[in-house]
Scaffold this motif. Sequence first.
Motif, PDB file in Angstrom:
ATOM      1  N   GLN A 218       0.838  -1.232   0.152  1.00 14.66           N
ATOM      2  CA  GLN A 218       0.095   0.096   0.021  1.00 14.66           C
ATOM      3  C   GLN A 218       0.750   1.194  -0.013  1.00 14.66           C
ATOM      4  N   ARG A 219       2.207   1.192   0.394  1.00 14.60           N
ATOM      5  CA  ARG A 219       2.909   2.280   0.224  1.00 14.60           C
ATOM      6  C   ARG A 219       3.021   2.853  -1.174  1.00 14.60           C
ATOM      7  N   ASP A 220       2.855   2.087  -2.315  1.00 15.86           N
ATOM      8  CA  ASP A 220       2.765   2.405  -3.700  1.00 15.86           C
ATOM      9  C   ASP A 220       1.289   3.358  -4.060  1.00 15.86           C
ATOM     10  N   LEU A 221       0.489   3.250  -2.943  1.00 17.17           N
ATOM     11  CA  LEU A 221      -0.791   3.910  -3.695  1.00 17.17           C
ATOM     12  C   LEU A 221      -1.042   5.145  -2.800  1.00 17.17           C
ATOM     13  N   ARG A 222      -1.928   5.834  -3.383  1.00 16.12           N
ATOM     14  CA  ARG A 222      -2.262   7.226  -2.920  1.00 16.12           C
ATOM     15  C   ARG A 222      -2.918   7.200  -1.463  1.00 16.12           C
ATOM     16  N   LYS A 223      -2.598   7.954  -0.693  1.00 16.35           N
ATOM     17  CA  LYS A 223      -3.166   8.074   0.668  1.00 16.35           C
ATOM     18  C   LYS A 223      -4.690   8.519   0.764  1.00 16.35           C
ATOM     19  N   PRO A 224      -5.532   8.185   1.403  1.00 15.70           N
ATOM     20  CA  PRO A 224      -6.938   8.899   1.215  1.00 15.70           C
ATOM     21  C   PRO A 224      -6.775  10.442   1.225  1.00 15.70           C
ATOM     22  N   GLU A 225      -6.047  11.064   1.861  1.00 15.91           N
ATOM     23  CA  GLU A 225      -5.922  12.447   2.312  1.00 15.91           C
ATOM     24  C   GLU A 225      -5.398  13.140   0.821  1.00 15.91           C
ATOM     25  N   GLU A 226      -4.797  12.372  -0.006  1.00 12.51           N
ATOM     26  CA  GLU A 226      -4.111  12.936  -1.242  1.00 12.51           C
ATOM     27  C   GLU A 226      -5.494  12.780  -2.506  1.00 12.51           C
ATOM     28  N   ILE A 227      -6.519  12.275  -2.321  1.00 18.12           N
ATOM     29  CA  ILE A 227      -7.438  12.489  -3.405  1.00 18.12           C
ATOM     30  C   ILE A 227      -8.690  13.190  -3.315  1.00 18.12           C
ATOM     31  N   LEU A 228      -8.702  14.177  -2.018  1.00 14.15           N
ATOM     32  CA  LEU A 228      -9.857  14.820  -1.837  1.00 14.15           C
ATOM     33  C   LEU A 228     -10.357  16.224  -2.277  1.00 14.15           C
ATOM     34  N   ASP A 229      -9.406  16.713  -3.483  1.00 10.58           N
ATOM     35  CA  ASP A 229     -10.018  17.962  -3.943  1.00 10.58           C
ATOM     36  C   ASP A 229     -11.037  17.915  -4.598  1.00 10.58           C
ATOM     37  N   VAL A 230     -11.320  16.776  -5.221  1.00 13.77           N
ATOM     38  CA  VAL A 230     -12.646  16.762  -6.066  1.00 13.77           C
ATOM     39  C   VAL A 230     -13.696  17.038  -5.422  1.00 13.77           C
ATOM     40  N   PHE A 231     -13.632  16.422  -3.871  1.00 24.29           N
ATOM     41  CA  PHE A 231     -14.735  16.445  -3.156  1.00 24.29           C
ATOM     42  C   PHE A 231     -14.943  17.894  -2.246  1.00 24.29           C
ATOM     43  N   VAL A 232     -13.923  18.687  -2.174  1.00 24.56           N
ATOM     44  CA  VAL A 232     -14.124  19.870  -1.678  1.00 24.56           C
ATOM     45  C   VAL A 232     -14.629  20.700  -2.727  1.00 24.56           C
ATOM     46  N   TYR A 233     -14.167  20.306  -3.986  1.00 26.00           N
ATOM     47  CA  TYR A 233     -14.704  21.311  -5.406  1.00 26.00           C
ATOM     48  C   TYR A 233     -16.162  20.925  -5.410  1.00 26.00           C
ATOM     49  N   LEU A 234     -16.593  19.458  -5.455  1.00 26.53           N
ATOM     50  CA  LEU A 234     -18.199  19.372  -5.627  1.00 26.53           C
ATOM     51  C   LEU A 234     -19.071  19.993  -4.604  1.00 26.53           C
ATOM     52  N   ALA A 235     -18.197  19.864  -3.171  1.00 26.49           N
ATOM     53  CA  ALA A 235     -19.113  20.277  -2.097  1.00 26.49           C
ATOM     54  C   ALA A 235     -19.080  21.853  -1.937  1.00 26.49           C
ATOM     55  N   SER A 236     -18.322  22.382  -2.452  1.00 23.70           N
ATOM     56  CA  SER A 236     -18.145  23.981  -2.380  1.00 23.70           C
ATOM     57  C   SER A 236     -19.121  24.919  -3.630  1.00 23.70           C
ATOM     58  N   ASP A 237     -19.282  25.968  -3.295  1.00 22.54           N
ATOM     59  CA  ASP A 237     -20.141  26.728  -4.406  1.00 22.54           C
ATOM     60  C   ASP A 237     -19.198  26.957  -5.618  1.00 22.54           C
ATOM     61  N   GLU A 238     -17.993  26.758  -5.642  1.00 18.81           N
ATOM     62  CA  GLU A 238     -17.187  26.542  -6.742  1.00 18.81           C
ATOM     63  C   GLU A 238     -17.941  25.944  -7.835  1.00 18.81           C
ATOM     64  N   SER A 239     -18.592  24.719  -7.484  1.00 12.70           N
ATOM     65  CA  SER A 239     -18.964  24.041  -8.696  1.00 12.70           C
ATOM     66  C   SER A 239     -20.524  23.923  -8.757  1.00 12.70           C
ATOM     67  N   LYS A 240     -21.274  25.328  -8.377  1.00 14.11           N
ATOM     68  CA  LYS A 240     -22.581  25.197  -8.260  1.00 14.11           C
ATOM     69  C   LYS A 240     -23.125  25.072  -9.661  1.00 14.11           C
ATOM     70  N   HIS A 241     -22.680  24.901 -10.718  1.00 18.20           N
ATOM     71  CA  HIS A 241     -23.303  24.729 -11.965  1.00 18.20           C
ATOM     72  C   HIS A 241     -23.078  23.323 -12.391  1.00 18.20           C
ATOM     73  N   VAL A 242     -22.358  22.391 -11.568  1.00 20.53           N
ATOM     74  CA  VAL A 242     -21.883  21.306 -12.160  1.00 20.53           C
ATOM     75  C   VAL A 242     -22.930  19.998 -11.304  1.00 20.53           C
ATOM     76  N   THR A 243     -23.519  19.395 -12.268  1.00 24.02           N
ATOM     77  CA  THR A 243     -24.345  18.328 -11.706  1.00 24.02           C
ATOM     78  C   THR A 243     -24.443  17.187 -12.988  1.00 24.02           C
ATOM     79  N   GLY A 244     -24.668  15.898 -12.355  1.00 29.72           N
ATOM     80  CA  GLY A 244     -24.814  14.698 -13.371  1.00 29.72           C
ATOM     81  C   GLY A 244     -23.607  14.404 -13.839  1.00 29.72           C
ATOM     82  N   LYS A 245     -22.629  14.654 -13.175  1.00 31.52           N
ATOM     83  CA  LYS A 245     -21.278  14.417 -13.620  1.00 31.52           C
ATOM     84  C   LYS A 245     -20.523  13.213 -13.006  1.00 31.52           C
ATOM     85  N   SER A 246     -19.513  12.586 -13.774  1.00 31.86           N
ATOM     86  CA  SER A 246     -18.809  11.362 -12.897  1.00 31.86           C
ATOM     87  C   SER A 246     -17.251  12.003 -12.792  1.00 31.86           C
TER      88      SER A 246
END
Length: 255
Positions: A218-246
Amino acid sequence: MQRSGESSIFLSQTGNSLKLTNKVAVISGASRGIGKALSKRFASEGAVVCMCARHVDQLRTASLEIMSSGGKSFFEQTDISDEGQVRDFLALCSSNFGPIDILVNNAGILGPRVPLSGYLSQEWTKVLSVNLNGLFYMTRNALPFFAPAGGSIINVSSSVGKIAQPNWGAYGVSKFAAEGFSQALSIELRSKGIRVNSVSPGAVATEMRHQAYPQEDQRDLRKPEEILDVFVYLASDESKHVTGKSFDAQHFTKG
Ligand code: NJP
């Protein structure tokens, strides 16, 4: 598992120039792995984080870690495959903190890595009761508590829920379902201002990943803390027009 009946609120002050200031975020599967890291990150961005999972000791640890960093959180032992427990948890979140702005459906289980032809019926039911019924129960029962101005729902999916792979059984099927659920819900909720998107984390060093690939370092993998920017983006008002996307968390670009 018996519920302890315990719940706790830990409150302290955070700054006010953050991406999720004063937002109320509900996160399932917050006792470890991606959900725990996400809870800590959202709290560090100013959100009040309402966390659930089955292991209450781990939730308490997560909550204490958030509080020691100046964040706000609440937790309740909840099995998301039990709709009554889900209802109680969400009612407590809302009665303590007011309307919900963000829901992250993150909790999930893997189940056996065997071909569908050899998959046991009770394992099938168990995986779908968490990954699919739990997703539905959390979403359906959170919607009445959403803020009038709308909000953001983020469903944690998987690459095996987009392109089928052998030997992922009910897990892969449940993630395909999560993608379809997200798409349909995003259309239904568009007029209410509630955005619905899905995120595939990619390979991340967690217990579930270890269960799926026990030989892997598992040392070769990303840690959970390293993949979170997309979640902050989708939770924030910065993505207020983004819906239905994967989204793919490890190849994230703002949409
Ligand atoms: O998994 P793990 P991850 N009710 O096992 C909780 C997806 N994903 O962080 O109940 C409530 O460390 C469990 O808590 P507990 C994956 O499908 C991952 O890797 O106390 N909660 C724990 O907090 C999943 O949707 C990878 O045991 C329940 C959490 O769920 C999400 O990412 C790749 C519960 C699971 O933590 C997080 O997985 C990918 C229940 N009935 C997708 N059952 C990856 N890691 O590489 C379980 O494509 N939980």
